[in-house]
Design a protein around this motif. Structure first.
Motif, PDB file in Angstrom:
ATOM      1  N   GLU A   1       2.187   4.015   0.052  1.00 23.03           N
ATOM      2  CA  GLU A   1       3.329   3.949  -0.844  1.00 23.03           C
ATOM      3  C   GLU A   1       3.557   2.545  -1.402  1.00 23.03           C
ATOM      4  O   GLU A   1       4.436   2.338  -2.210  1.00 23.03           O
ATOM      5  CB  GLU A   1       4.604   4.440  -0.128  1.00 23.03           C
ATOM      6  N   ARG A   2       2.736   1.572  -0.986  1.00 23.06           N
ATOM      7  CA  ARG A   2       2.890   0.184  -1.418  1.00 23.06           C
ATOM      8  C   ARG A   2       1.582  -0.355  -1.981  1.00 23.06           C
ATOM      9  O   ARG A   2       0.849  -1.059  -1.300  1.00 23.06           O
ATOM     10  CB  ARG A   2       3.363  -0.671  -0.246  1.00 23.06           C
ATOM     11  N   PRO A   3       1.272  -0.038  -3.233  1.00 20.19           N
ATOM     12  CA  PRO A   3       0.034  -0.548  -3.819  1.00 20.19           C
ATOM     13  C   PRO A   3       0.047  -2.077  -3.858  1.00 20.19           C
ATOM     14  O   PRO A   3       1.070  -2.686  -4.116  1.00 20.19           O
ATOM     15  CB  PRO A   3       0.007   0.048  -5.222  1.00 20.19           C
ATOM     16  N   GLY A   4      -1.081  -2.668  -3.554  1.00 18.50           N
ATOM     17  CA  GLY A   4      -1.176  -4.120  -3.545  1.00 18.50           C
ATOM     18  C   GLY A   4      -0.748  -4.751  -2.231  1.00 18.50           C
ATOM     19  O   GLY A   4      -0.840  -5.952  -2.059  1.00 18.50           O
ATOM     20  N   PHE A   5      -0.285  -3.942  -1.295  1.00 17.41           N
ATOM     21  CA  PHE A   5       0.170  -4.465  -0.005  1.00 17.41           C
ATOM     22  C   PHE A   5      -1.010  -5.042   0.758  1.00 17.41           C
ATOM     23  O   PHE A   5      -2.042  -4.401   0.908  1.00 17.41           O
ATOM     24  CB  PHE A   5       0.825  -3.343   0.797  1.00 17.41           C
ATOM     25  N   LEU A   6      -0.882  -6.295   1.220  1.00 19.75           N
ATOM     26  CA  LEU A   6      -1.958  -6.962   1.969  1.00 19.75           C
ATOM     27  C   LEU A   6      -1.840  -6.768   3.464  1.00 19.75           C
ATOM     28  O   LEU A   6      -2.834  -6.703   4.167  1.00 19.75           O
ATOM     29  CB  LEU A   6      -1.956  -8.458   1.666  1.00 19.75           C
ATOM     30  N   GLY A   7      -0.616  -6.743   3.972  1.00 20.00           N
ATOM     31  CA  GLY A   7      -0.448  -6.590   5.398  1.00 20.00           C
ATOM     32  C   GLY A   7       0.818  -7.247   5.903  1.00 20.00           C
ATOM     33  O   GLY A   7       1.711  -7.591   5.130  1.00 20.00           O
ATOM     34  N   GLU A   8       0.852  -7.412   7.219  1.00 25.92           N
ATOM     35  CA  GLU A   8       2.045  -7.924   7.887  1.00 25.92           C
ATOM     36  C   GLU A   8       1.719  -9.191   8.661  1.00 25.92           C
ATOM     37  O   GLU A   8       0.671  -9.276   9.298  1.00 25.92           O
ATOM     38  CB  GLU A   8       2.579  -6.877   8.859  1.00 25.92           C
TER      39      GLU A   8
END
Length: 143
Positions: free
Chosen positions: A79-86
């Motif tokens: 649900e979060r395109p472009g999300f790299l991580g935490e």
């Protein structure tokens, strides 16, 4: 997703760390700034040590863990395109000098971008980027 600790509302250090991580990711990826590239979470040292033991190292876990990076591939967020991580940062860093917190955010963000320090050449390259980004941060180019 990595286990979450209960969190209260974010303090100034958490907001600053999140902004910095996302600005570094934007600059590095040469993409428009996106405040959702990286999620930054501050947790106590005991929880960081437990995460490190569970997800990263079967060897002895150090007494103090400053930062852990969980790239998107380990915990997908469709649900979060472009999300790299935490990034999970030691809560005690909020009490440290601003520069130390920035160094840990830069270090963790580079891990999310695929850099590591397992071999000498990779370590040298990662340290070079850490210095570049810290210099830009120190000069106010990430504000």
């Amino acid at each position: 997703m990595a286990p979450r600790s209960s969190r209260s509302s974010k303090n100034n250090s958490e907001h600053e760390a999140g902004r910095l991580a996302n600005r570094i990711a934007s600059k590095f990826l040469k993409k428009k700034f996106n405040p959702d590239f990286v999620e930054v979470v501050f947790i106590p040292n005991a929880e960081l040590r437990a995460l490190k033991a569970r997800f990263y190292s079967k060897a002895q876990v150090p007494a103090f863990v400053d930062v852990l990076a969980f790239p998107r591939g380990k915990f997908p967020h469709p649900e979060r395109p472009g999300f790299l991580g935490e990034l999970y940062l030691n809560r005690s860093l909020t009490k440290s000098k601003r520069g130390e917190l920035a160094r840990m955010v830069i270090h963790g963000t580079l891990h999310l971008l695929g850099y590591d320090h397992m071999k000498k050449g990779a370590r040298i390259e990662m340290e070079r980027f850490e210095q570049i980004f810290y210099k830009q941060y120190s000069s106010g180019k990430f504000n």
